[in-house]
Design an enzyme around this catalytic site. Structure first.
Site, PDB file in Angstrom:
ATOM      1  N   GLU A   9       0.734  -1.396  -0.395  1.00  0.00           N
ATOM      2  CA  GLU A   9      -0.014   0.315  -0.167  1.00  0.00           C
ATOM      3  C   GLU A   9       0.989   1.065   0.096  1.00  0.00           C
ATOM      4  O   GLU A   9       1.065   2.084   0.850  1.00  0.00           O
ATOM      5  CB  GLU A   9      -1.110   0.255   1.310  1.00  0.00           C
ATOM      6  CG  GLU A   9      -1.637  -1.587   1.251  1.00  0.00           C
ATOM      7  CD  GLU A   9      -2.926  -1.247   2.499  1.00  0.00           C
ATOM      8  OE1 GLU A   9      -3.215  -0.701   3.043  1.00  0.00           O
ATOM      9  OE2 GLU A   9      -4.238  -1.787   1.710  1.00  0.00           O
ATOM     10  N   ASP A  28      -8.082  -8.758   4.569  1.00  0.00           N
ATOM     11  CA  ASP A  28      -8.504  -7.342   5.005  1.00  0.00           C
ATOM     12  C   ASP A  28      -9.216  -7.651   5.725  1.00  0.00           C
ATOM     13  O   ASP A  28     -10.243  -6.768   6.132  1.00  0.00           O
ATOM     14  CB  ASP A  28      -8.406  -6.554   4.205  1.00  0.00           C
ATOM     15  CG  ASP A  28      -7.580  -5.459   4.975  1.00  0.00           C
ATOM     16  OD1 ASP A  28      -7.650  -5.914   5.748  1.00  0.00           O
ATOM     17  OD2 ASP A  28      -7.426  -4.274   4.504  1.00  0.00           O
ATOM     18  N   GLU A  40     -12.339  -1.742  12.652  1.00  0.00           N
ATOM     19  CA  GLU A  40     -12.379  -1.447  10.734  1.00  0.00           C
ATOM     20  C   GLU A  40     -13.130  -1.089  10.346  1.00  0.00           C
ATOM     21  O   GLU A  40     -14.303  -0.728   9.288  1.00  0.00           O
ATOM     22  CB  GLU A  40     -11.028  -1.475   9.929  1.00  0.00           C
ATOM     23  CG  GLU A  40     -10.633  -0.795   8.892  1.00  0.00           C
ATOM     24  CD  GLU A  40     -10.241  -0.866   8.087  1.00  0.00           C
ATOM     25  OE1 GLU A  40      -8.560  -1.219   8.831  1.00  0.00           O
ATOM     26  OE2 GLU A  40      -9.683  -0.458   7.243  1.00  0.00           O
TER      27      GLU A  40
END
Ligand code: GCW
Length: 658
Positions: free
Chosen positions: A267, A346, A374
């Site tokens: 990323e 993820d 998240e």
């Protein structure tokens, strides 16, 4: 509430100790913590810290030829004395908190001495804290509980009382390592390694008395950005020397420094690929710098192409970590731990195990979990994740009779040990975690990392008892609200393991096509006929082939693939009949109606607790539950409407779909 919430260590949790005569024998900073806990617990409650004479509780550090683990303790009760023994202060601290969790029963009757030791040697929390406030990500990346408890105004906080209280909480649940800064290392944060090092020393001092070693996330490009070298090529001798020098300076300042955490080639972070090197080359240069001091590098396996073209059906993000790392098994230095996210994507509400975890017997592997919510409601929703982690740690990659994931992490599966790591969920919010009930996730992580065989309901029960005491009606109600909340969250969000369907900006709330045409490689491929990702060897991306038997075959076939993961592995027609007997489309409708109904029941159950739990807790949770209900309603209606419009198949029960 004035001040900071005591989480699971309110004064009341120490009541059984408070009235007793307690002797503490031993030296060192962690024994000092034990003594301070006992002194605080007994002051004004009738008990005392005593040097001699009879004692109700003895906490003793003593050598024991048969014991090698400094974190282990033995606890037993003979006559009228409960005795905790350990060979080091840290074991004693864990023994003290064991007694706290046991409560009165630790002082009742007699029981034989029994040894307790952690199943995992490494039990670590990573903080995605930035020193500065990042313009997009804020101060804590994916943080839902306010600012950092470590940093303010571009430096380590002058007042570290919150950090101290946090270290105490972590010590009580056996966490023994903390990563102090975000794995995405920005400019100021990079200097924690050099210019800001004296500040890191202060944080290390805060954690040490609780048996916790600190780690820093470092940038792979640090030799360039901090050292002024022309390259960060891991095979360049000058680069190795820079890491060695810099690391030696860290150890001169913090002799028990734990080591580094690295997100490389991921990323946008720099990494060995920038120099045509592999991840073993990258990790090993840091490992060699740390080795003379006993340090460890936690090297993350979260490496994938985040510039995918959605038109390209041959690339599959789920495959990436295994493709990149499995061929490197055996190539890492002994003080490298490969830190692998539990799932191949993820931190979704439901994923299969990352196949990397079963593919590298000659590499130390740590399993990475996410306590910060998240993708699981961002600490606005009740989502008790301990049952999910229990499933991950107890998973059998080679089927019945084989080793569990926890065995692999602990080095009991014929490989070396790595441990269990998670991303923390705390911030400077007075409740620590934004949602007061999210404290249970932090507590539960520590407890499962200590012993993965603990039953999630029992862990939740411990947390309820410590936090709320024994108020009639509270225990049962909290089990009702929290116990099944992970599955409730799953029901009203993305179905059958397909994942995502969230807003790309913040990962909160429904957006069915939010990632459908994005570069991040996260798709559901819904069309008028069906939905799901074909990851089979026969016709799809071949991801199923990264698993050992039996899973490679179990997942390959729609007949045997578990329902909850069906759309992770297969693209199926809406009329496909699940093992449950329902069609996929009807399952989607039913679970979305049911999940939202379950939130209504949570709201009702919680409302009955008014007056039984502290008013501030009641008010905060009430507010958040109304947001959870709003959001669950939105999820239900958007997901159901989306699939009704795509498929044209009506709900068999004729409920309202828009
Ligand atoms: O889940 C993703 C997050 C990123 C995070 C990344 C990672 C720290 O959206 O914010 O970056 O994972 O784990 O590195």
């Amino acid at each position: 509430m004035t001040g900071v919430h005591p989480a699971w260590l309110p004064t009341s949790a120490f009541r059984p100790i408070g009235s007793r005569r307690v002797r503490v024998l031993g030296d060192g900073p962690v024994v000092g913590t034990v003594r301070a806990e006992v002194a605080a617990a007994t002051a004004g409650h009738g008990g005392a810290l005593v040097d001699d004479g009879p004692a109700d509780l003895e906490l003793v550090v003593a050598s024991d030829a048969g014991e090698t683990d400094p974190e282990a303790f033995v606890v037993g009760r003979a006559g009228a004395t409960t005795v905790v023994r350990a060979i080091a202060g840290v074991g004693l601290l864990y023994g003290l908190h064991h007694v706290v969790r046991q409560g009165e029963s630790a002082f009742t009757g007699e029981f034989p001495a029994r040894r307790h030791a952690p199943r995992q040697a490494v039990r670590m929390l990573d903080h995605w804290d930035n020193v500065d406030v990042h313009p997009v990500m804020g101060q804590v990346e994916r943080g839902y509980a306010g600012g950092s408890i470590f940093y303010a105004d571009g430096v380590v906080r002058a007042d570290l009382s919150r950090a101290r209280a946090y270290a105490r909480l972590l010590g009580s649940i056996g966490v023994n390592r903390v990563g102090l800064n975000n794995v995405n290392v920005h400019r100021t944060e990079a200097t924690l390694l050099t210019d800001l090092l004296p500040e890191v020393v202060r944080l290390a001092d805060v954690f040490r008395p609780h048996g916790i070693r600190v780690h820093l996330s470092v940038s792979f490009a640090a030799p360039i950005t901090l050292g002024g070298l022309p390259t960060a090529d891991p095979l360049d001798p000058a680069v190795g020397q820079w890491w060695a020098r810099t690391t030696a300076a860290v150890y001169a300042a913090i002799p028990d420094f734990g080591g580094y955490v690295v997100k490389a080639d991921s990323e946008g972070q720099p990494g060995p690929f920038d120099y045509g090197r592999d991840h073993a080359d990258g990790a090993n240069v840091l490992a060699r710098a740390l080795a003379p001091f006993g340090g460890t590098v936690f090297w993350r396996a979260f490496v994938y192409d985040h510039h995918q073209d959605w038109r390209d059906r041959s690339t599959d993000r789920a495959r990436a970590a295994h493709d990149n790392f499995a061929p490197l098994d055996g190539a890492f230095e002994p003080n490298v731990v490969l830190q692998v996210k539990a799932g191949p994507m993820d931190f979704q509400v439901r994923e299969p195990l990352s196949p990397v975890i079963a593919a590298m017997p000659r590499t130390r592997l740590a399993v990475e979990l996410q306590v910060t919510q998240e993708y699981t409601g961002q600490q606005k929703h009740v989502c008790h994740l301990v049952p999910q982690w229990r499933e991950v740690l107890g998973f059998l990659p080679w089927g019945e009779g084989g080793a569990t994931v926890a065995d692999i992490a602990a080095g009991r599966a014929d490989g070396p040990a790595g441990g269990v790591v998670a991303v923390s969920n705390v911030g400077d919010d007075p409740f620590w975690t934004g949602h007061p009930l999210a404290q249970a996730n932090l507590f539960g992580f520590g407890r499962l990392a200590w012993d993965d065989r603990l039953v999630p309901e029992a862990v939740l029960d411990e947390w309820i008892g410590l936090t709320f005491g024994d108020v009639e009606g509270v225990r049962a109600a909290l089990h009702e609200v929290m116990g099944g909340s992970w599955l409730t969250y799953e029901r009203y969000t993305a179905p059958l393991g397909v994942g995502f369907m969230v807003n790309p900006a913040d990962h909160y709330g429904p957006n069915v096509d939010g990632y459908e045409y994005s570069r991040w490689g996260t798709y559901h491929f819904a069309d008028r006929d069906g939905v799901g990702v074909d990851r089979t060897r026969a016709t799809g991306t071949g991801f199923t082939g990264q698993f050992p038997a039996p899973w490679r075959d179990v997942y390959e076939s729609v007949q045997t693939c578990p329902d909850e993961l069906l759309l992770f592995f297969h693209h199926v027609p809406y009329g496909h009949v699940l093992r449950s007997g329902k069609t996929v489309i009807q399952h989607i409708y039913d679970t979305h109606f049911a999940g939202r109904e379950e939130v209504c029941r949570m709201v009702e159950t919680w409302s009955r607790l008014a007056g039984l739990v502290p008013v501030e807790v009641h008010e905060r949770v009430t507010e958040l539950l109304s947001e959870q209900l709003r959001c669950a309603t939105e999820w239900r209606d958007q997901v159901n409407t989306y699939f009704w419009r795509k498929s044209g198949v009506p709900d068999a029960r004729g409920r309202r779909i828009y």
